[in-house]
Enzyme design. Structure first.
Site, PDB file in Angstrom:
ATOM      1  N   CYS A  90     -51.089  -4.210 -17.816  1.00  0.00           N
ATOM      2  CA  CYS A  90     -50.771  -5.220 -17.142  1.00  0.00           C
ATOM      3  C   CYS A  90     -52.008  -6.231 -17.667  1.00  0.00           C
ATOM      4  O   CYS A  90     -53.116  -5.690 -17.729  1.00  0.00           O
ATOM      5  CB  CYS A  90     -50.682  -5.388 -15.742  1.00  0.00           C
ATOM      6  SG  CYS A  90     -49.089  -4.527 -15.293  1.00  0.00           S
ATOM      7  N   GLN A 269     -33.331  -2.908 -22.623  1.00  0.00           N
ATOM      8  CA  GLN A 269     -34.314  -3.875 -21.841  1.00  0.00           C
ATOM      9  C   GLN A 269     -34.688  -3.249 -20.717  1.00  0.00           C
ATOM     10  O   GLN A 269     -33.947  -2.615 -19.903  1.00  0.00           O
ATOM     11  CB  GLN A 269     -33.404  -5.262 -21.639  1.00  0.00           C
ATOM     12  CG  GLN A 269     -33.140  -5.968 -22.607  1.00  0.00           C
ATOM     13  CD  GLN A 269     -34.220  -6.746 -23.300  1.00  0.00           C
ATOM     14  OE1 GLN A 269     -35.384  -6.527 -23.122  1.00  0.00           O
ATOM     15  NE2 GLN A 269     -33.853  -7.351 -24.344  1.00  0.00           N
ATOM     16  N   ASP A 367     -31.094 -11.739 -31.456  1.00  0.00           N
ATOM     17  CA  ASP A 367     -32.041 -10.719 -30.435  1.00  0.00           C
ATOM     18  C   ASP A 367     -32.884 -10.109 -31.513  1.00  0.00           C
ATOM     19  O   ASP A 367     -33.086  -8.823 -31.421  1.00  0.00           O
ATOM     20  CB  ASP A 367     -31.296 -10.196 -29.432  1.00  0.00           C
ATOM     21  CG  ASP A 367     -32.323  -9.602 -28.580  1.00  0.00           C
ATOM     22  OD1 ASP A 367     -33.149 -10.198 -28.581  1.00  0.00           O
ATOM     23  OD2 ASP A 367     -31.656  -8.707 -27.713  1.00  0.00           O
ATOM     24  N   CYS A 393     -38.557 -12.674 -28.309  1.00  0.00           N
ATOM     25  CA  CYS A 393     -39.525 -11.966 -27.665  1.00  0.00           C
ATOM     26  C   CYS A 393     -40.887 -12.296 -28.133  1.00  0.00           C
ATOM     27  O   CYS A 393     -41.860 -11.437 -27.646  1.00  0.00           O
ATOM     28  CB  CYS A 393     -39.386 -10.304 -27.845  1.00  0.00           C
ATOM     29  SG  CYS A 393     -39.400  -9.679 -29.170  1.00  0.00           S
TER      30      CYS A 393
END
Length: 436
Positions: A90, A269, A367, A393
């Site tokens: 993160c 996903q 995609d 993305c």
């Protein structure tokens, strides 16, 4: 910006700096100006005065990481994960979720509006910011000197591994099995042969996938099978080039009432709830009708393709990974979807001569991977499809491809940011283009 660098040796004094942070980029990196040069500084917020370590310095920009917050922003919040400052998973836990989303949206629409002044901003697609990851990939490293096995995530800007026992962005089901799984691996007879570990929560339970170097001995195999029995795990091991199913069944999930089976190595996903909302949005924006012929490029195992087929006349899905094409075909068969076809194709190469590419389609869904779909757009435009739905993305390749589509006669009708990966620098989006 993405922080890839090869640090050069500097004196201790030269490797430090002071900066006042004036802005925040969409990946959660603070931006400062020092003597006319732009610096991107990790773990720094607008309004903060920081002492930072220089990681790389170029003629026009520099990259650093804050080591001491001299004057903290009122917006700074305490990270909820004890590993945050070291773990590379993160990047934005020191920023409120609202600020994260607002910063990403601002960056996305600022870039798009440079190409087309009026872009309709649709509501953000998001969900809970904790326990959202249904897939974890953990690195494994054995230290022969200390006779220690470390299992966890890569440290920021390093090959070292941060050992973990829990991950607050992983699903509760994954966190429940992690301690016993890690304990079992600590008993491994040949720890040097352990590769990496993946854990996936599917709709039919938790699946564990272990890469192993060479053949696994019988004792280690029994250890895993006993763990699978007590924890009710589906278990797969890759030994050399062979995938072995040791326990349970193949994983699957449901999307718009369709069951999608997948190989444990297949891409899915990772945010199940946001994926449901994203697919629902795609169906709403493309609005499949009985007369529609729809092309779905980069279709994977059929995440969008099968739901689109429910109301369309005919749907074609194209994917570059042949194993995923076979899985998509099986998914179509088991869901009794007889109005769709799947084809394998290297979508990085010209495909105009492919039989499926010569058919007529009035709607298209894209995609692509982070590299985008620039190579495919001229041919798609020659189809004169009335609508092209682009799921991105990577905002950089989206902007590049958007410019191509505008030049080819399309208008960007609407865009929504997708918060698929809260607390990270990832920015996903969905955009609808219509032919003028």
């Amino acid at each position: 910006m993405v922080l890839f660098y090869s640090p050069k040796k500097q004196s201790a004094a030269a490797s430090k700096g002071q900066a006042y942070i004036t802005d925040l980029d969409y990946q959660g990196v603070g931006v400062a100006k020092i003597n006319g040069k732009t610096w991107f500084i990790e773990n720094a917020l607008p309004g903060e005065q920081v002492t930072f370590k220089k990681l790389e310095e170029k003629r026009q920009y520099g990259i650093g990481v804050s080591e001491k917050i001299e004057q903290a922003s009122a917006e700074r919040q305490s990270p909820f994960c004890p590993h945050y400052l070291k773990c590379g998973g993160c990047q934005m836990q020191h920023i409120s979720l609202e600020k994260q989303r607002a910063t990403k949206e601002k960056a996305l629409f600022k870039s798009l509006k440079k190409l087309q002044p009026e872009v309709q901003k649709m509501p953000l697609i998001g969900d809970d910011s904790l326990h959202y990851r249904r897939r974890l990939k953990l690195s494994i490293k054995f230290d022969p000197k200390q006779q220690q096995l470390r299992i966890g995530f890569r440290q920021k800007n390093s090959q070292e591994i941060i050992a973990i026992r829990q991950c607050p962005v992983a699903t509760q089901a994954i966190n429940e099995v992690l301690p016993s799984l890690l304990a079992a691996l600590q008993q491994w007879t040949t720890p040097k042969q352990l590769g990496h570990l993946e854990i996936v929560e599917a709709d039919n339970g938790v699946t564990v996938f272990l890469r192993h170097i060479g053949k696994m001995n019988d004792g280690d195999k029994r250890l895993l099978q006993a763990l699978s029995a007590t924890q009710k795990l589906h278990l797969f091991v890759q030994e050399e080039d062979s995938l072995t199913q040791l326990a349970g069944e193949h994983p699957h999930y449901y999307i718009e009432g369709k069951r999608l089976d997948f190989d444990i190595r297949d891409f899915i996903q990772v945010n199940a709830d946001v994926n449901q909302k994203m697919v629902a949005t795609a169906l709403q924006w493309l609005a499949p009708q009985k007369e529609d012929r729809i092309l779905d490029l980069f279709c994977g195992i059929g995440n969008f393709t099968l739901p689109l087929s429910q109301n369309a006349r005919y749907v074609v899905g194209v994917e570059g990974v042949e194993n995923m094409v076979r899985q998509a075909q099986q998914n179509a068969q088991q869901n009794q979807c007889d109005n769709l076809q799947f084809y394998p194709a290297d979508l990085t190469q010209p495909f105009a001569d492919q039989p499926w590419a010569k058919e007529k389609f009035n709607k298209v869904l894209l995609d692509p991977a982070r590299s985008g779909a620039a190579f495919a757009l001229p041919h798609l435009a020659s189809l004169h499809a009335e609508k092209i739905l682009y799921v991105s993305c990577n905002p950089a390749t989206l902007v590049r491809d958007c410019e191509i589509l505008l030049q080819l006669g399309y208008v960007l009708k609407q865009t929504a940011m997708i918060d698929m990966f809260p607390h990270t620098g990832h920015l996903e989006s969905i955009s609808l283009f219509e032919l003028k």
